[in-house]
Enzyme design. Structure first.
Site, PDB file in Angstrom:
ATOM      1  CB  SER A 589       3.857   4.412   6.258  1.00 11.97           C
ATOM      2  OG  SER A 589       5.002   3.576   6.275  1.00 11.97           O
ATOM      3  CE1 TYR A 602       3.103   2.769  11.640  1.00 15.57           C
ATOM      4  CE2 TYR A 602       4.089   1.675   9.739  1.00 15.57           C
ATOM      5  CZ  TYR A 602       3.844   2.822  10.472  1.00 15.57           C
ATOM      6  OH  TYR A 602       4.347   4.026  10.042  1.00 15.57           O
TER       7      TYR A 602
END
Length: 712
Positions: A589, A602
């Site tokens: 990501s 996260y």
């Protein structure tokens, strides 16, 4: 046994097809077009019925034909036509498009110019000049048989029972005992024009006959109607089955050999999975192959018996069989209880011997005109107590090779039950395997796709990014294992991708070592190995630091950091055993480098994954395993993560409606474009598709341009 030929259960009445009666064929009021449509419909229906039952013929084996009236497209006059299953088709799934259509007058005229058996290949080329109109499918080598036999309908099939008689040492005598004069023996001859002439002569000399047994090959039957031809084919097959059952000895493969009995199922499957990567390496020494595993009772029983080494060494016989199984299999000569490391070492020794023997076989029989040797690796590997591994250029080819070896086992059993298995001479097998026509057929095959022979395992592939990646990889030729915690979703994706020859589903929680290992076991048993892994499974928890619990932190890291570690470790184990490298791709990501609010668990987990890419690239490079990653921006559309609450949390963080989140992400990028699952799939393919062969340790941004996430 001759009485069975008059079995009322197989009379023509039971096979009557209302779409094509003899009255219809002689009705002068019907046009040629109507007759053509009826003839073709009846031929396809008959073919599908015969091909649907594996007792009648193997997959893609044999051919059927019908003769009838047609209209010359140039003159408008009547012309006599032959419709025959084209080259490479399968009877069970045949459609009208799979038929070759030829003019009988031209085919029969070839008899007068036939230069002899040494020029068979020239006759096949001549078939192209006998086509009617556009001709339909490419004519097969057996076209002459169908054209020259003086019967309106002809079936040529490869039933195990018929080939058992055809491959028995005293097959001619047994054929006479089984059928009397109703079925005639034809000695082995390579398929082609001369064989067509031989069978035509047999039919003319034996008006009472309904068909023949072709030595080392199969059966041919004929009839005046489609119904009669089908009935005659079934009579020959069922009569041969009954003869073998009644006359055959109880244990044609000999007694069970101590230590070679099948392992218990769980132990057997575990052993099969442990051996699969090593066997895949052996079968792919010359070129990568896809594998298939079979542990059916017929295979396990054969391998447990005393005679299996002798019979396996004799090889298969029917041309359809050994073209796919090679001249003989590789057979492990250790008991099932042997230590795994001993079995692996012995397989390597046997493989070296196999390659040397195959090269010698090629040298013994090759002529200056022979095609080059296509490879010396086995297509079939037999492991007593465990099962059979079969290999091919794709999953279907590998699966069919295994099915054909099962056919060969059945043939051996039948022949040994009533006589002795005696396949055709090795020199004849070579003539078939390295036939110029077979080489031409291979040359006509389309170029393989970029990921042909690659086997991919994609985690989190039941939805969103993982699903898009699975679709792209299959579209590019890969076989894919769709791994997801949601087994129902994984099954749906695998089915939509084309089923077991293209994709299989596994239910796996990536946090479980046992489930991850089981997923890879399922993958290697389904396709022979794994050489492309995509770590995509994940969740997202969006909370401010003070609201993030230790449970949130642990859950986030357990699924993504630990999960991708477990998957990569198992992938490395399989890939190093295979010895031909591979690819591991992480879907990371932009958050791995971009510091955003309310996202500590996260983003930290993604940073962990990003560094795993670098660490594993450094460690696995010596094994030719490349490790790369993709850094997407938030993928909203189709995302299981966003649909599961992450979208609402991020929208609340930015103070916008959830339905505007994708648009919001797009507007903050340099390109002002929303990132979709397909864009991430494109990046994964770019990394593994063959152009970036010297790239490892790379993280590719797929974020439409987020300056704060630029890699430094």
């Amino acid at each position: 046994m001759n009485d069975s030929l008059n079995d009322d259960s197989l009379t023509n009445d039971t096979l009557t097809n209302d779409t094509l009666t003899n009255d219809t064929l002689t009705n002068d009021t019907l046009s040629n077009d109507t007759l053509t449509n009826d003839t073709v419909a009846a031929l396809v229906a008959r073919s599908n019925r015969l091909g649907a039952d594996p007792r009648n013929t193997n997959y893609a084996g044999g051919n059927t034909s019908a003769k009838g009236a047609g209209t010359d497209p140039v003159t408008g006059g009547d012309v006599e036509l032959l419709w025959v299953k084209g080259s490479g088709g399968d009877l069970g799934t045949l459609t009208p498009a799979g038929l070759a259509v030829l003019r009988l007058d031209r085919l029969r005229a070839l008899v007068d110019v036939y230069p002899g058996a040494d020029h068979e290949d020239e006759m096949v080329a001549a078939f192209d000049f006998c086509l009617h109109g556009k001709g339909g499918a490419a004519p097969s080598i057996d076209t002459a048989m169908h054209a020259l036999v003086d019967a309106p309908h002809v079936d040529h099939l490869h039933p195990d029972s018929g080939i058992a008689l055809a491959c028995a040492a005293d097959g001619e005598k047994l054929t006479a005992e089984c059928f009397g004069d109703a079925v005639v023996w034809v000695p082995w001859r390579r398929p082609g024009f001369q064989l067509g002439l031989d069978i035509a002569a047999v039919k003319a000399a034996n008006p009472q006959a309904i068909g023949c047994v072709l030595g080392g090959h199969g059966i041919t039957a004929w009839g005046d109607s489609a119904q009669q031809c089908e009935a005659n084919s079934l009579r020959i097959i069922r009569t041969a089955e009954a003869f073998l059952a009644e006359r055959g000895k109880a244990e044609p493969f000999g007694a069970v050999t101590a230590g070679f009995e099948p392992l218990p199922e769980d132990e057997r499957r575990a052993r099969a999975a442990a051996l699969a990567p090593y066997i895949s390496a052996l079968a792919s020494a010359d070129r990568p192959q896809i594998g298939h595993f079979t542990d059916t009772e017929v295979v396990l029983d054969f391998l447990s018996r005393a005679e299996h080494p002798r019979l396996a060494a004799l090889g298969t016989s029917c041309p359809d069989h050994f073209l796919r199984t090679k001249v003989r299999p590789l057979v492990l000569d250790l008991p099932a209880s042997a230590p795994l490391e001993d079995a692996i070492a012995r397989l390597a020794e046997l493989h070296a011997d196999y390659r040397a023997e195959y090269a010698a076989y090629y040298r013994r029989h090759a002529t200056p005109d022979s095609p080059a040797m296509r490879g010396a690796d086995p297509a079939i590997v037999l492991v007593p107590g465990v099962g059979m591994y079969s290999f091919g250029r794709d999953k279907q080819t590998a699966r069919v090779a295994g099915a054909f070896y099962v056919n060969a086992i059945n043939v051996m059993r039948g022949a040994e039950a009533v006589s002795e298995y005696a396949p055709i001479e090795e020199s004849e097998k070579f003539r078939i395997e390295y036939w110029a026509l077979e080489e031409a057929k291979l040359a006509r095959m389309p170029e393989p796709k970029p990921l042909a022979t690659r086997v991919a395992l994609v985690t989190g592939a039941g939805s969103g990014i993982g699903k898009a990646i699975a679709y792209r990889l299959v579209a590019e030729g890969a076989c894919v294992v769709v791994a997801d915690r949601d087994g129902v979703a994984a099954q749906a994706v695998a089915a939509d991708l084309g089923g077991a020859d293209r994709a299989v589903a596994v239910t796996v929680d990536v946090t479980s070592e046992e489930q991850v290992a089981a997923a890879f076991d399922a993958a290697v048993l389904a396709f022979g190995g794994v050489d492309l892994v995509v770590n995509n499974a994940g969740i997202s928890i969006s909370k401010p630091l003070l609201e993030t619990t230790s449970a949130d932190w642990d859950r986030q890291h357990t699924i993504m950091a630990r999960g991708s570690f477990l998957v990569s470790r198992e992938a490395a184990r399989v890939m190093t055993a295979q010895g031909r490298g591979g690819d591991i791709v992480y879907v990371v990501s932009k958050n791995a480098v971009f510091a955003g609010p309310n996202n500590v668990a996260y983003s930290a987990a993604k940073a962990d994954q990003a560094h795993q890419v670098r660490l594993l690239a450094a460690e696995l490079g010596e094994h030719a395993i490349r490790v790369n990653g993709v850094n997407p921006d938030g993928v909203v559309r189709g995302s299981g993560i966003f649909a599961g609450g992450w979208g609402a949390q991020r929208a609340a963080t930015y103070g916008i409606p959830e339905e505007k989140l994708g648009e919001f992400y797009a507007q903050r990028t340099l390109l002002k474009r929303e990132v979709l699952p397909e864009h991430v799939a494109n990046a994964v393919f770019a990394l593994v598709g063959g152009d970036l062969t010297h790239t490892t340790g790379l993280l590719v941004p797929v974020d439409a341009g987020v300056a704060a996430a630029f890699l430094r």
